[in-house]
Write a protein that holds these residues in place. Structure first.
Motif, PDB file in Angstrom:
ATOM      1  N   ILE A 134       0.836  -1.206   0.000  1.00 25.03           N
ATOM      2  CA  ILE A 134       0.000   0.000   0.000  1.00 25.03           C
ATOM      3  C   ILE A 134       0.869   1.254   0.000  1.00 25.03           C
ATOM      4  CG2 ILE A 134      -1.632   1.362   1.377  1.00 25.03           C
ATOM      5  CD1 ILE A 134      -2.856  -1.298   2.294  1.00 25.03           C
ATOM      6  N   THR A 135       1.918   1.252   0.827  1.00 26.78           N
ATOM      7  CA  THR A 135       2.817   2.404   0.914  1.00 26.78           C
ATOM      8  C   THR A 135       3.447   2.722  -0.433  1.00 26.78           C
ATOM      9  OG1 THR A 135       3.329   1.956   3.238  1.00 26.78           O
ATOM     10  CG2 THR A 135       4.893   3.326   2.019  1.00 26.78           C
ATOM     11  N   GLN A 136       3.974   1.717  -1.092  1.00 30.45           N
ATOM     12  CA  GLN A 136       4.669   1.960  -2.348  1.00 30.45           C
ATOM     13  C   GLN A 136       3.708   2.305  -3.479  1.00 30.45           C
ATOM     14  OE1 GLN A 136       7.328  -1.501  -2.729  1.00 30.45           O
ATOM     15  NE2 GLN A 136       8.937  -0.290  -1.753  1.00 30.45           N
ATOM     16  N   LEU A 137       2.516   1.717  -3.476  1.00 29.84           N
ATOM     17  CA  LEU A 137       1.511   2.084  -4.483  1.00 29.84           C
ATOM     18  C   LEU A 137       1.065   3.536  -4.301  1.00 29.84           C
ATOM     19  CD1 LEU A 137      -0.750  -1.112  -4.634  1.00 29.84           C
ATOM     20  CD2 LEU A 137       0.750  -0.244  -6.445  1.00 29.84           C
ATOM     21  N   LEU A 138       0.796   3.925  -3.059  1.00 27.50           N
ATOM     22  CA  LEU A 138       0.394   5.306  -2.781  1.00 27.50           C
ATOM     23  C   LEU A 138       1.496   6.280  -3.173  1.00 27.50           C
ATOM     24  CD1 LEU A 138      -1.401   5.010   0.691  1.00 27.50           C
ATOM     25  CD2 LEU A 138      -2.438   5.682  -1.478  1.00 27.50           C
ATOM     26  N   PHE A 139       2.732   5.937  -2.833  1.00 27.95           N
ATOM     27  CA  PHE A 139       3.844   6.825  -3.132  1.00 27.95           C
ATOM     28  C   PHE A 139       3.986   7.031  -4.641  1.00 27.95           C
ATOM     29  CE2 PHE A 139       8.317   7.921  -3.801  1.00 27.95           C
ATOM     30  CZ  PHE A 139       8.456   8.973  -2.911  1.00 27.95           C
ATOM     31  N   TYR A 140       3.833   5.953  -5.383  1.00 30.09           N
ATOM     32  CA  TYR A 140       3.983   6.062  -6.843  1.00 30.09           C
ATOM     33  C   TYR A 140       2.837   6.852  -7.462  1.00 30.09           C
ATOM     34  CZ  TYR A 140       4.432   4.867 -11.750  1.00 30.09           C
ATOM     35  OH  TYR A 140       4.541   4.944 -13.114  1.00 30.09           O
ATOM     36  N   PHE A 141       1.601   6.464  -7.145  1.00 30.79           N
ATOM     37  CA  PHE A 141       0.448   7.059  -7.824  1.00 30.79           C
ATOM     38  C   PHE A 141       0.047   8.420  -7.269  1.00 30.79           C
ATOM     39  CE2 PHE A 141      -0.191   2.566  -8.983  1.00 30.79           C
ATOM     40  CZ  PHE A 141      -0.307   2.717 -10.363  1.00 30.79           C
ATOM     41  N   CYS A 142       0.409   8.711  -6.015  1.00 33.47           N
ATOM     42  CA  CYS A 142       0.011   9.993  -5.419  1.00 33.47           C
ATOM     43  C   CYS A 142       1.143  11.021  -5.383  1.00 33.47           C
ATOM     44  CB  CYS A 142      -0.513   9.778  -3.994  1.00 33.47           C
ATOM     45  SG  CYS A 142      -1.994   8.756  -3.931  1.00 33.47           S
ATOM     46  N   ILE A 143       2.383  10.564  -5.415  1.00 32.06           N
ATOM     47  CA  ILE A 143       3.525  11.490  -5.344  1.00 32.06           C
ATOM     48  C   ILE A 143       4.257  11.556  -6.682  1.00 32.06           C
ATOM     49  CG2 ILE A 143       5.614  12.123  -4.110  1.00 32.06           C
ATOM     50  CD1 ILE A 143       3.109  12.100  -2.345  1.00 32.06           C
TER      51      ILE A 143
ATOM     52  N   GLN B 233       4.050   6.794 -16.868  1.00 25.98           N
ATOM     53  CA  GLN B 233       3.573   5.495 -16.407  1.00 25.98           C
ATOM     54  C   GLN B 233       4.690   4.467 -16.564  1.00 25.98           C
ATOM     55  OE1 GLN B 233       0.773   4.751 -14.967  1.00 25.98           O
ATOM     56  NE2 GLN B 233      -0.506   6.553 -15.324  1.00 25.98           N
ATOM     57  N   GLU B 234       5.224   4.004 -15.460  1.00 28.90           N
ATOM     58  CA  GLU B 234       6.279   2.988 -15.483  1.00 28.90           C
ATOM     59  C   GLU B 234       5.906   1.881 -14.507  1.00 28.90           C
ATOM     60  OE1 GLU B 234       9.874   5.045 -14.595  1.00 28.90           O
ATOM     61  OE2 GLU B 234       9.750   6.347 -16.339  1.00 28.90           O
ATOM     62  N   ILE B 235       4.759   1.263 -14.783  1.00 30.44           N
ATOM     63  CA  ILE B 235       4.195   0.271 -13.871  1.00 30.44           C
ATOM     64  C   ILE B 235       5.104  -0.958 -13.755  1.00 30.44           C
ATOM     65  CG2 ILE B 235       2.171  -1.153 -13.373  1.00 30.44           C
ATOM     66  CD1 ILE B 235       1.701   1.833 -13.209  1.00 30.44           C
TER      67      ILE B 235
ATOM     68  N   ILE C 143      13.688   3.864  -1.715  1.00 33.57           N
ATOM     69  CA  ILE C 143      14.114   3.085  -2.879  1.00 33.57           C
ATOM     70  C   ILE C 143      13.324   3.512  -4.119  1.00 33.57           C
ATOM     71  CG2 ILE C 143      12.514   1.156  -2.465  1.00 33.57           C
ATOM     72  CD1 ILE C 143      14.741  -0.684  -3.585  1.00 33.57           C
ATOM     73  N   LEU C 144      12.052   3.897  -3.939  1.00 40.57           N
ATOM     74  CA  LEU C 144      11.277   4.386  -5.074  1.00 40.57           C
ATOM     75  C   LEU C 144      11.796   5.739  -5.542  1.00 40.57           C
ATOM     76  CD1 LEU C 144       7.596   3.446  -4.140  1.00 40.57           C
ATOM     77  CD2 LEU C 144       9.266   2.152  -5.465  1.00 40.57           C
ATOM     78  N   PHE C 145      12.235   6.561  -4.597  1.00 32.22           N
ATOM     79  CA  PHE C 145      12.803   7.857  -4.973  1.00 32.22           C
ATOM     80  C   PHE C 145      14.071   7.674  -5.798  1.00 32.22           C
ATOM     81  CE2 PHE C 145      16.001  11.106  -4.066  1.00 32.22           C
ATOM     82  CZ  PHE C 145      15.368  12.238  -4.562  1.00 32.22           C
ATOM     83  N   PHE C 146      15.001   6.881  -5.293  1.00 32.57           N
ATOM     84  CA  PHE C 146      16.282   6.715  -5.984  1.00 32.57           C
ATOM     85  C   PHE C 146      16.158   5.895  -7.269  1.00 32.57           C
ATOM     86  CE2 PHE C 146      17.983   7.640  -1.659  1.00 32.57           C
ATOM     87  CZ  PHE C 146      18.719   8.770  -2.010  1.00 32.57           C
ATOM     88  N   ALA C 147      15.081   5.106  -7.383  1.00 35.01           N
ATOM     89  CA  ALA C 147      14.851   4.384  -8.632  1.00 35.01           C
ATOM     90  C   ALA C 147      14.487   5.342  -9.761  1.00 35.01           C
ATOM     91  CB  ALA C 147      13.753   3.345  -8.448  1.00 35.01           C
ATOM     92  N   LYS C 148      13.939   6.507  -9.399  1.00 37.32           N
ATOM     93  CA  LYS C 148      13.495   7.474 -10.390  1.00 37.32           C
ATOM     94  C   LYS C 148      14.467   8.629 -10.587  1.00 37.32           C
ATOM     95  CE  LYS C 148       9.638   5.273 -10.950  1.00 37.32           C
ATOM     96  NZ  LYS C 148       9.409   4.495 -12.181  1.00 37.32           N
ATOM     97  N   VAL C 149      15.230   8.958  -9.550  1.00 41.32           N
ATOM     98  CA  VAL C 149      16.102  10.135  -9.602  1.00 41.32           C
ATOM     99  C   VAL C 149      17.547   9.705  -9.364  1.00 41.32           C
ATOM    100  CG1 VAL C 149      16.630  12.374  -8.577  1.00 41.32           C
ATOM    101  CG2 VAL C 149      14.259  11.634  -8.786  1.00 41.32           C
TER     102      VAL C 149
END
Length: 303
Positions: free
Chosen positions: A21-30, A38-40, A153-159
């Protein structure tokens, strides 16, 4: 079915759902509203990696905590009673390896440092179970850092690292601030929960010569330590609400006050009065609820 139920208990399936839930919210809401991409495919593999590595960590923790859990949580550890210890180790190794492979698939080798980072995470979870959790504060800090890593990890995966500083992209700057805001929240609330759990597990930890905070300094000092972190958290959240009011996010402020700040104040009040193991167990559950409601506030970035 009994074996499946035992395995789900072993890997703490509600906590794994929380990670998802945390990672889905972070991706779709932030991330997605900021960058409109879209990089599902990458997201799904990162979620798989996080869930597998976390599940492996829970397994190895119960494997090494078998004796202590017989005192602190009698009848709850399924290793040896339902799941053989050898199979527990096999599952730990298999899930850890699968988590690292999923990380490599998600980020590819041009972001090799994230693969190394998750290898370090697996190693830290092993060391936490075998040593760190029995030492003063080290285990608490490690778990809190790993909790915040779920977001980072989601932040650094994108930036990329070199884009964090000295960039002229306002979206990357905003993404950086929001990412570390939630990572900081996760870190502090995890420190609080881990310290409360140490007080809750005092009896078993004491028998097996652990050096957790309540054992080394006493329960009163441990409660003061938790209270200080709660005051810091509540103060930071109140300051954040003032900023949100200035930008017109009234509904976010109302939500945060009702579902994050007020429960945190209740937690602080009950902490000072708590005496029994059952009371500290309820405080631990309340802390987890505060973490969940805090993470849910990501929805307001989407709205």
């Amino acid at each position: 079915m009994r074996l499946v139920a035992a395995f789900l208990r072993l890997v703490r399936w509600p906590n794994l759902v929380f990670i998802i839930i945390t990672q889905l919210l972070f991706y779709f809401c932030i991330y997605q509203p900021l960058f409109q991409t879209q990089e599902i495919y990458q997201l799904l593999w990162l979620i798989v990696a996080s869930v597998f590595i976390a599940a492996a960590g829970y397994i190895i923790n119960d494997y090494f905590d078998l004796n202590i859990d017989q005192i602190n949580k009698p009848g709850k550890n399924v290793i040896n009673s339902i799941i053989n210890r050898r199979w527990a180790i096999i599952w730990h190794i298999g899930l850890s390896t699968a988590g690292i492979i999923a990380t490599a698939i998600a980020v590819s080798f041009h972001k090799w440092y994230l693969i190394i980072a998750n290898i370090v995470v697996v190693s830290l979870l092993w060391l936490y179970s075998t040593s760190f959790k029995r030492q003063l504060l080290i285990g608490n800090i490690v778990i809190s850092l790993l909790t915040s890593w779920t977001v980072l990890i989601l932040f650094f995966a994108k930036v990329p690292f070199n884009a964090v500083y000295g960039n002229n992209d306002p979206n990357i700057t905003k993404y950086f601030k929001i990412s570390f805001l939630y990572a900081g929240f996760a870190f502090v609330i995890s420190l609080v929960r881990e310290a409360i759990k140490d007080i809750e597990d005092l009896k078993g930890d004491l028998r097996y010569e652990c050096r957790t905070l309540p054992i080394v300094t006493g329960i009163r000092t441990a409660k003061v330590y938790v209270a200080v972190w709660l005051v810091v958290l509540i103060g930071a959240l109140l300051l954040l609400q003032l900023y949100l009011l200035l930008i017109g996010w009234a509904w976010a402020v109302i939500y945060s006050i009702l579902f994050v700040i007020v429960p945190s104040i209740i937690l602080l009040s009950r902490l000072l009065k708590a005496r029994t193991t059952q009371e500290f167990s309820k405080l631990s559950a309340l802390t987890k609820l505060i973490m969940f409601t805090g993470i849910l506030s990501m929805i307001f970035f989407r709205l």
